[in-house]
Design an enzyme around this catalytic site. Structure first.
Site, PDB file in Angstrom:
ATOM      1  CB  CYS A 108     -12.030   9.106 -25.798  1.00 17.83           C
ATOM      2  SG  CYS A 108     -12.682   9.095 -25.116  1.00 17.83           S
ATOM      3  CB  CYS A 111     -12.983   8.754 -20.093  1.00 20.90           C
ATOM      4  SG  CYS A 111     -13.807   7.775 -21.157  1.00 20.90           S
ATOM      5  CB  SER A 112      -8.897   7.803 -22.000  1.00 24.03           C
ATOM      6  OG  SER A 112      -8.907   6.779 -20.721  1.00 24.03           O
ATOM      7  CB  CYS A 113     -12.699   5.142 -25.355  1.00 23.10           C
ATOM      8  SG  CYS A 113     -13.256   5.451 -24.087  1.00 23.10           S
TER       9      CYS A 113
HETATM   10 FE    FE Z   1     -12.736   7.308 -23.670  1.00 24.36          FE
END
Ligand code: FE
Length: 206
Positions: A108, A111-113
């Site tokens: 991602c 961010c950190s999906c």
């Molecule tokens: Fe994300």
């Protein structure tokens, strides 16, 4: 540049996030909106019940049931639901299949999906800027740091997850597993292989 550390401020990023979480927790508890037992319960669910083992079970099913694999690649969310796997942060999932010619890796960049119902919570390195940038710019370099070096003839495809659509990888079934049960196969599927930074384990390695 190592992926296991945030290159800018290794410890401070984690400490900052931890402090923020503690502060939010304290406020929620103080206002009576949530009990500490509820917070402990949620953490425990994601640590112990929801995690890469669910993704491993789905993968092993896809390796042994060709019809299920077709459904998984067409509609990952629906196919996972068949196995009772689904929920928050996994409302829309897409699975990309590794083949002899193509290897997929997930990131991602924003961010950190991450597909929580299948993989649990993301590892810290998945959230760091070093991984988010380098997975796109130099995916082979990233994989090499995880000890995985696909042949030059293999095309690498990078998939950028978002809050709307979360990708994960269907690794190749390891050689020498023809007579393996689903349970034995699932033991070869690691979190990292479902992100695509490595392959599934070979039977000799377990
Ligand atoms: Fe994300």
């Amino acid at each position: 540049m190592s992926l296991t550390h945030d290159d800018t401020h290794p410890a401070t990023t984690d400490e900052r996030i931890a402090a923020r979480v503690k502060a939010m927790e304290a406020i929620l508890v103080e206002k009576g909106l949530i009990g500490t037992d509820a917070i402990d319960y949620m953490s425990s669910v994601y640590e112990n019940q929801v995690g890469p083992q669910l993704g491993a079970q789905v993968t092993a099913r896809a390796w042994t049931d060709p019809d299920f694999k077709i459904r998984l690649l067409a509609d990952a969310t629906g196919a996972c639901r068949e196995m009772g796997v689904g929920g928050l942060q996994g409302e829309e999932m897409l699975v990309k299949e590794n083949t002899e010619d193509v290897h997929n890796i997930v990131v991602c960049t924003l961010c950190s999906c991450y597909p929580w119902p299948v993989l649990g919570l993301p590892p810290n390195w998945y959230k760091y800027p070093a991984y988010r940038a380098r997975a796109v710019r130099d995916p082979r370099g990233v994989m090499a740091e995880f000890g995985f070096e696909p042949p030059d003839t293999v095309e690498i495809r990078v998939w950028d997850s978002s809050a709307e659509l979360r990708y994960w990888v269907l690794p190749r079934r390891p050689a020498g597993t023809d007579d393996f049960t689903e349970e034995q196969l699932a033991a070869l599927v690691t979190r990292d292989s479902l992100i695509g930074v490595t392959a599934a384990l070979s039977p000799a390695a377990v």
